[in-house]
Structure formats: C-alpha cells, structure tokens
Design an enzyme around this catalytic site. Sequence first.
Site, PDB file in Angstrom:
ATOM      1  CG  ASN A 212       8.080  -3.488   2.778  1.00 12.97           C
ATOM      2  OD1 ASN A 212       8.214  -3.828   3.942  1.00 12.97           O
ATOM      3  ND2 ASN A 212       7.622  -4.312   1.842  1.00 12.97           N
ATOM      4  CG  ASP A 280       1.211  -3.614  -3.789  1.00 12.15           C
ATOM      5  OD1 ASP A 280       0.755  -4.707  -3.403  1.00 12.15           O
ATOM      6  OD2 ASP A 280       1.061  -2.543  -3.161  1.00 12.15           O
ATOM      7  CE  LYS A 289      27.233  -2.346  -9.531  1.00  7.99           C
ATOM      8  NZ  LYS A 289      28.545  -1.808  -9.279  1.00  7.99           N
TER       9      LYS A 289
HETATM   10  O1  PMT Z   1       6.435  -5.896  10.202  1.00  6.58           O
HETATM   11  P1  PMT Z   1       6.237  -4.749  11.184  1.00  6.58           P
HETATM   12  O2  PMT Z   1       7.402  -3.798  11.206  1.00  6.58           O
HETATM   13  O3  PMT Z   1       5.846  -5.253  12.543  1.00  6.58           O
HETATM   14  O4  PMT Z   1       5.023  -3.857  10.651  1.00  6.58           O
HETATM   15  C1  PMT Z   1       3.738  -4.372  10.641  1.00  6.58           C
HETATM   16  C2  PMT Z   1       3.030  -4.025   9.324  1.00  6.58           C
HETATM   17  C3  PMT Z   1       2.835  -2.528   9.227  1.00  6.58           C
HETATM   18  C4  PMT Z   1       3.844  -4.535   8.131  1.00  6.58           C
HETATM   19  C5  PMT Z   1       1.654  -4.801   9.366  1.00  6.58           C
HETATM   20  O5  PMT Z   1       0.906  -4.347  10.462  1.00  6.58           O
HETATM   21  C6  PMT Z   1       0.871  -4.571   8.083  1.00  6.58           C
HETATM   22  O6  PMT Z   1       0.147  -3.611   7.911  1.00  6.58           O
HETATM   23  N1  PMT Z   1       1.008  -5.521   7.119  1.00  6.58           N
HETATM   24  C7  PMT Z   1       0.425  -5.424   5.782  1.00  6.58           C
HETATM   25  C8  PMT Z   1       1.313  -4.579   4.922  1.00  6.58           C
HETATM   26  C9  PMT Z   1       0.787  -4.428   3.492  1.00  6.58           C
HETATM   27  O7  PMT Z   1       1.426  -4.863   2.575  1.00  6.58           O
HETATM   28  O8  PMT Z   1      -0.396  -3.860   3.413  1.00  6.58           O
HETATM   29  P2  PMT Z   1      -1.170  -3.577   2.012  1.00  6.58           P
HETATM   30  O9  PMT Z   1      -2.310  -2.708   2.412  1.00  6.58           O
HETATM   31  O10 PMT Z   1      -0.248  -3.070   0.986  1.00  6.58           O
HETATM   32  O11 PMT Z   1      -1.663  -5.010   1.581  1.00  6.58           O
HETATM   33  C10 PMT Z   1      -2.940  -5.521   1.905  1.00  6.58           C
HETATM   34  C11 PMT Z   1      -2.886  -6.993   2.176  1.00  6.58           C
HETATM   35  O12 PMT Z   1      -2.543  -7.677   0.965  1.00  6.58           O
HETATM   36  C12 PMT Z   1      -1.891  -7.446   3.217  1.00  6.58           C
HETATM   37  O13 PMT Z   1      -2.481  -8.470   3.987  1.00  6.58           O
HETATM   38  C13 PMT Z   1      -0.735  -7.991   2.389  1.00  6.58           C
HETATM   39  O14 PMT Z   1      -0.036  -9.030   3.101  1.00  6.58           O
HETATM   40  C14 PMT Z   1      -1.475  -8.552   1.185  1.00  6.58           C
HETATM   41  N2  PMT Z   1      -0.715  -8.597  -0.073  1.00  6.58           N
HETATM   42  C15 PMT Z   1      -0.248  -7.468  -0.667  1.00  6.58           C
HETATM   43  C16 PMT Z   1       0.397  -7.541  -1.896  1.00  6.58           C
HETATM   44  C17 PMT Z   1       0.569  -8.798  -2.501  1.00  6.58           C
HETATM   45  N3  PMT Z   1       1.198  -8.922  -3.662  1.00  6.58           N
HETATM   46  N4  PMT Z   1       0.097  -9.903  -1.886  1.00  6.58           N
HETATM   47  C18 PMT Z   1      -0.543  -9.820  -0.699  1.00  6.58           C
HETATM   48  O15 PMT Z   1      -0.972 -10.840  -0.157  1.00  6.58           O
END
Ligand code: PMT
Length: 403
Positions: A212, A280, A289
């Site tokens: 991503n 996710d 490959k």
């Molecule tokens: O890295 P940059 O370019 O500076 O950008 C910053 C950012 C946009 C990445 C950052 O500000 C941000 O939003 N990070 C979270 C990104 C994310 O995955 O968001 P989400 O809404 O999909 O996930 C929610 C939370 O669950 C997050 O804290 C994530 O770290 C966590 N997560 C998600 C999936 C997973 N399998 N395990 C997790 O712990």
Amino acid sequence: MSNILVGVTGGIAAYKSSYLVREFIKAGYNVKVMMTKKAESFVGHTTFEALSLNPVLRDEFSPTPISHIDYASWADICIIAPATANIIGKINAGIADNELLSTILALKCPLVLAPAMNTNMYNNVIVQENIKNLQSKGIYMILPAEGLLACQTEGAGKMQEPEIIAKKVINILNNGSDTSLKIENDMLSGLNILITAGPTKEYIDPVRYITNKSSGKMGYALAEEAYKMGANVTLISGEVNISSDIPNIHKVVSAEDMYNAFLSFYESADIMIMAAAVADYAPVYENNKIKKNNDEMILSLKKTKDILSYAGSHKKDNQILVGFAAETNNLEEYAAQKLAKKHADIIAANDVSRKDIGFDSDNNEMTLFFANGSITHTGMQSKKDIAKIILAESAILYNEKNS
Ligand code: PMT
C-alpha cells in the site's frame, strides 16, 4: 463554573483567539478577554465582547482605574494567545506598561502562554531564553507548531489550534497541571513506547507482492519525537525509505512478520501506537513464479492477523493502546466502531482520500476519538507536530491510569 481570562496580543493569530473563546464558552466556562492596542489592529474588541458577553479590558478603555486588579482576581486561569515575542520579553522582565501586562503581574492564578511569531523571531536566542526562564518560574507554555506562517516562511512559530489550547488550559484548571505540557519539556522519559510504522508487503510468488501507499513518515515521526522526549522506543517498521538514528528498529516485511515482532515486545510496552498500514488480506503464496497461462486469474487471499485487535484484547490495565484509522468515507462512524471493537484508548483517524494529508504527505490532519467519548481535532499540521499531540494525549491517559 471556573473563570478563564483570555489575553490577546498583537499577532496575526489573534483572529484564532475568537475560536478559543468559543471553545471555552461551549465547554461552559465564564470568559473575560483583555487585549493590547496592537491586538485590536488585527481583531476588533466587539468580536470578543459578543462571544464572551463581558466587557473587554483594553488599553483604550479600562472600566475603572483598578480594572486590571479586578480582572486578575476574577480569573481562575489566564491564557495569553497569541503571545508575541514582545509580550513574552516584557512578562519575563516584569514590565507592566499596558493593561494586559499590569493584569498579568497582579495574577494569583496559573498563567499559560501560547507563543506565535515568525520562525526567526521564535528561534532567536533571546526569545528562547525568555521562554525557558518563564517555564522555570512555573509559567505554562503551549509551544507553537511548525507550518507555513502568515509571513510565508515555513517553520516553528504557528500558534497551536484553539481546540488544542483549550484542552490544555482546561486540563491545567481541572488537574492543577497538564501532562502534555510537561511532555513538551521532555517528560516522556523512561516510558516504553512501542510503535508500528510503514506498509506491509504480502508476496504472491517469489517476484510479486501486494502493498500500500504508506511511506512510514507518520510512524517514524511518532518514534523520533518519543525518542527525543526520552522514551525507550521500539519501532516495528515495514520497508520504507527513511533513515533514523533510533536504536531499536525492527524491520519486517509482511503482516505476519509484524504480528510476530509485536508479540515479542508488547508485554513490556507502556504505550502502544499502531500507525502501520497493515494488509488486511494476504495472498496464498505460490512457491514458483506464477505463469501467465490464462486471460484472467483469480488471486486467493486470506485474512491476516489483526495486530490492533490482539493488542486490545490482551492489553493490561496500565497499558495505553492507540490505534489508527485510515478512512476514505464515513470517518467518524468507522473510527468510533474501531475504537469500541478493538478496545483502544484512542483512535487517531485520518482521511486518506485527501492528497495534502495521510499517505506519503509531510502533513496530516487527525481526529482523535477517546474511549471516554471526547473528540479532538488537530487541524492540519506537520506529522512531527501531530506526533507530539498523539504522544501527549497518550501520556496523559497513561498517567491517569498509573497514578
Ligand atoms: O505512512 P505514511 O505515508 O506517513 O501515512 C500515514 C498513514 C496514513 C499510514 C497513517 O496515518 C495511518 O492511517 N495508519 C493506519 C493505516 C491502516 O491500516 O488503517 P486501517 O484503518 O486499515 O487499520 C486500523 C488499525 O488497525 C491501524 O492502527 C492498523 O495499524 C491496525 N491493523 C490493521 C490490520 C491488521 N491486520 N492489523 C492491524 O493492527
């Protein structure tokens, strides 16, 4: 309700002080305002009279010869926002050559200054010495943020957003201090802070992967700021192009790697901040490959382990968990759902559909959702300044839980 005295001095940020007054009024406090003559060349006193429903103490108009004494003894706390270099210098020197300064000398309550000025002025050694000297005398400083200033220079000197100032002032009023202000003065010292940053890469076969747009800037800003403030930082980072002097950086590739690294460190963490953009779903890995035999192909994906969920369901009572939410729509609704579902103490939500913030940008704008139902908007700021706010809020919660 308590009485808040707001002092406005002559800087362009003076217009923001009307929002500050509104914040206090909205929260149910009694507000009175005092202004310098210079401040009135930026905003008229009638704006503040209309908002506070009280007469403004001005150089041009003092209701009685002892109004400065009356205003000073009425106040339970006094905030000067913006505080110019001139006013800071004069307060430090004990000068009282206008109504606002006379009132400050007569105060018996806590005094808070929110400096705002041009970066070169702010960095001037005399101004810095004045600020440090006032801090050492117990005067609170809500230090300015970095950003594009009205004078078109970029750097430190931008007054903090009214919501942030209001929150800190109310904290001092209610708790006798504000942890975040101490943190700005290097007080995260000794806490173990675990931070995740950057993207994960999920390999499809030996040469292809899904990832991503995360650059890691947000997570590294958190780690750098926490490290500067004396915390023991452990950073679990996906692959990024950022170099850092932080000693404990654990580089990982996939969501699975990040989860495993997290398991090794989370038990000893005081504060966990999950800024990484973790996949996710990950593809079912092919050892060789994949050949292009067909016009279409279907990738089979399976859910990764949710690290934030794991942290939320295993955290101890004294640990603080900050999750992030990257949303393109329904930000408030989705962030509130994440807060409850993942048992986080704070969810820091950003709108990643915007080009000027979020992924790979140097700035961000976040809404912080707290488990107690309160909400803070940071306004757009550098990721470094947003990091300071998140760290400050986490430390406030940590102190509340551990005192
Ligand atoms: O890295 P940059 O370019 O500076 O950008 C910053 C950012 C946009 C990445 C950052 O500000 C941000 O939003 N990070 C979270 C990104 C994310 O995955 O968001 P989400 O809404 O999909 O996930 C929610 C939370 O669950 C997050 O804290 C994530 O770290 C966590 N997560 C998600 C999936 C997973 N399998 N395990 C997790 O712990």
